[in-house]
Design a protein around this motif. Structure first.
Motif, short mmCIF file in Angstrom:
data_model
loop_
_atom_site.label_atom_id
_atom_site.label_comp_id
_atom_site.label_asym_id
_atom_site.label_seq_id
_atom_site.Cartn_x
_atom_site.Cartn_y
_atom_site.Cartn_z
N SER A 29 -18.17 29.65 20.73
CA SER A 29 -19.23 30.06 19.78
C SER A 29 -18.72 29.97 18.36
O SER A 29 -19.43 29.52 17.46
CB SER A 29 -19.64 31.52 20.03
N ALA A 30 -17.48 30.40 18.15
CA ALA A 30 -16.89 30.35 16.81
C ALA A 30 -16.86 28.91 16.30
O ALA A 30 -17.27 28.63 15.18
CB ALA A 30 -15.48 30.95 16.84
N VAL A 31 -16.40 27.99 17.16
CA VAL A 31 -16.32 26.58 16.77
C VAL A 31 -17.71 26.02 16.45
O VAL A 31 -17.89 25.30 15.48
CB VAL A 31 -15.62 25.73 17.87
N ASP A 55 -11.74 18.01 -5.86
CA ASP A 55 -10.61 18.50 -5.06
C ASP A 55 -10.99 19.72 -4.23
O ASP A 55 -10.57 19.86 -3.07
CB ASP A 55 -9.43 18.88 -5.97
N LEU A 56 -11.77 20.60 -4.82
CA LEU A 56 -12.23 21.80 -4.12
C LEU A 56 -13.06 21.40 -2.91
O LEU A 56 -12.88 21.94 -1.81
CB LEU A 56 -13.05 22.68 -5.07
N VAL A 57 -13.95 20.43 -3.09
CA VAL A 57 -14.79 19.95 -1.99
C VAL A 57 -13.93 19.36 -0.88
O VAL A 57 -14.11 19.65 0.30
CB VAL A 57 -15.83 18.92 -2.49
N GLU A 58 -12.95 18.56 -1.29
CA GLU A 58 -12.05 17.94 -0.32
C GLU A 58 -11.29 19.00 0.48
O GLU A 58 -11.15 18.89 1.70
CB GLU A 58 -11.07 17.04 -1.08
N ASP A 59 -10.80 20.02 -0.22
CA ASP A 59 -10.10 21.13 0.43
C ASP A 59 -10.98 21.82 1.46
O ASP A 59 -10.56 22.09 2.58
CB ASP A 59 -9.72 22.20 -0.62
N LEU A 60 -12.21 22.12 1.04
CA LEU A 60 -13.12 22.82 1.94
C LEU A 60 -13.52 21.95 3.13
O LEU A 60 -13.64 22.44 4.25
CB LEU A 60 -14.35 23.32 1.18
N GLU A 61 -13.72 20.66 2.87
CA GLU A 61 -14.04 19.75 3.99
C GLU A 61 -12.92 19.78 5.02
O GLU A 61 -13.17 19.82 6.22
CB GLU A 61 -14.19 18.31 3.47
N LYS A 62 -11.69 19.75 4.53
CA LYS A 62 -10.53 19.79 5.44
C LYS A 62 -10.50 21.12 6.20
O LYS A 62 -10.24 21.15 7.41
CB LYS A 62 -9.25 19.57 4.64
N ASP A 63 -10.80 22.22 5.49
CA ASP A 63 -10.83 23.53 6.15
C ASP A 63 -11.87 23.56 7.26
O ASP A 63 -11.59 24.05 8.37
CB ASP A 63 -11.17 24.63 5.13
N PHE A 64 -13.07 23.06 6.96
CA PHE A 64 -14.16 23.08 7.94
C PHE A 64 -13.89 22.16 9.13
O PHE A 64 -14.22 22.48 10.27
CB PHE A 64 -15.48 22.63 7.30
N PRO A 69 -11.07 24.61 12.75
CA PRO A 69 -11.23 24.24 14.17
C PRO A 69 -9.89 24.20 14.92
O PRO A 69 -9.81 24.64 16.07
CB PRO A 69 -11.87 22.85 14.13
N LYS A 70 -8.85 23.68 14.26
CA LYS A 70 -7.53 23.61 14.88
C LYS A 70 -7.00 25.01 15.19
O LYS A 70 -6.47 25.26 16.27
CB LYS A 70 -6.55 22.92 13.93
N ALA A 71 -7.15 25.91 14.22
CA ALA A 71 -6.70 27.29 14.40
C ALA A 71 -7.46 27.96 15.55
O ALA A 71 -6.87 28.66 16.37
CB ALA A 71 -6.88 28.08 13.11
N LEU A 72 -8.76 27.68 15.62
CA LEU A 72 -9.58 28.27 16.70
C LEU A 72 -9.18 27.71 18.06
O LEU A 72 -9.17 28.41 19.06
CB LEU A 72 -11.07 28.00 16.44
N ALA A 73 -8.83 26.42 18.08
CA ALA A 73 -8.50 25.77 19.35
C ALA A 73 -7.09 26.13 19.83
O ALA A 73 -6.81 26.06 21.02
CB ALA A 73 -8.63 24.25 19.20
N SER A 74 -6.24 26.53 18.88
CA SER A 74 -4.84 26.73 19.27
C SER A 74 -4.53 28.16 19.68
O SER A 74 -3.38 28.57 19.68
CB SER A 74 -3.92 26.29 18.13
N LYS A 75 -5.57 28.91 20.01
CA LYS A 75 -5.41 30.28 20.48
C LYS A 75 -4.59 31.13 19.50
O LYS A 75 -3.73 31.91 19.89
CB LYS A 75 -4.79 30.32 21.88
N SER A 76 -4.85 30.96 18.21
CA SER A 76 -4.20 31.76 17.17
C SER A 76 -4.63 33.21 17.30
O SER A 76 -5.63 33.52 17.97
CB SER A 76 -4.61 31.26 15.79
N SER A 77 -3.90 34.10 16.63
CA SER A 77 -4.32 35.50 16.62
C SER A 77 -5.55 35.65 15.74
O SER A 77 -5.82 34.80 14.88
CB SER A 77 -3.19 36.37 16.08
N ARG A 82 -8.56 35.09 10.58
CA ARG A 82 -9.08 35.80 9.42
C ARG A 82 -8.43 35.27 8.15
O ARG A 82 -9.09 35.11 7.12
CB ARG A 82 -8.86 37.31 9.56
N SER A 83 -7.15 34.98 8.21
CA SER A 83 -6.45 34.51 7.02
C SER A 83 -6.94 33.12 6.60
O SER A 83 -7.11 32.86 5.40
CB SER A 83 -4.94 34.62 7.28
N VAL A 84 -7.22 32.22 7.55
CA VAL A 84 -7.80 30.91 7.23
C VAL A 84 -9.17 31.10 6.58
O VAL A 84 -9.50 30.49 5.57
CB VAL A 84 -7.94 30.02 8.50
N VAL A 85 -9.98 31.99 7.18
CA VAL A 85 -11.32 32.24 6.66
C VAL A 85 -11.27 32.87 5.27
O VAL A 85 -12.02 32.48 4.37
CB VAL A 85 -12.15 33.10 7.65
#
Length: 110
Positions: A29-31, A55-64, A69-77, A82-85
């Motif tokens: 659901s998060a993904v 640059d800001l747009v590029e950064d945010l695109e990479k985050d999204f 998604p990588k952090a969510l998929a890798s079973k992070s705490s 929260r820190s990525v968000v």
């Protein structure tokens, strides 16, 4: 219909939900919220933002599309998610300020 600054507020709200869903152990659901938010909200303000801060747009695109998604998929705490968000929220606050300035300029013109 949301103004561009309101769209940023909505994106931030949805990112909070991403953390909540992840905390409820619902990573799928998060993904899907991340994906949906990017496609239906962020892409709508991207054009106006690129002109202000590419640059800001590029950064945010990479985050999204990569970081979150990588952090969510890798079973992070939950704290890691929260820190990525929170990092994204800070960038979104900057984006919101830029969009408010753009709207103000447009109003001044008319």
């Amino acid at each position: 219909n949301l103004t561009q600054p309101e769209t940023i507020d909505e994106i931030k709200h949805r990112l909070d939900r991403v953390v909540a869903k992840y905390a409820e152990r619902l990573p799928e659901s998060a993904v899907s919220i991340v994906h949906d938010t990017y496609l239906h909200l962020f892409e709508g303000v991207e054009g106006a933002l690129i002109a202000q801060d590419a640059d800001l747009v590029e950064d945010l695109e990479k985050d999204f599309n990569v970081t979150l998604p990588k952090a969510l998929a890798s079973k992070s705490s939950v704290d890691d998610i929260r820190s990525v968000v929170e990092d994204m929220q800070t960038k979104l606050d900057s984006a919101r300020i830029l969009l408010v300035q753009v709207e103000k300029k447009q109003k001044d013109v008319f």
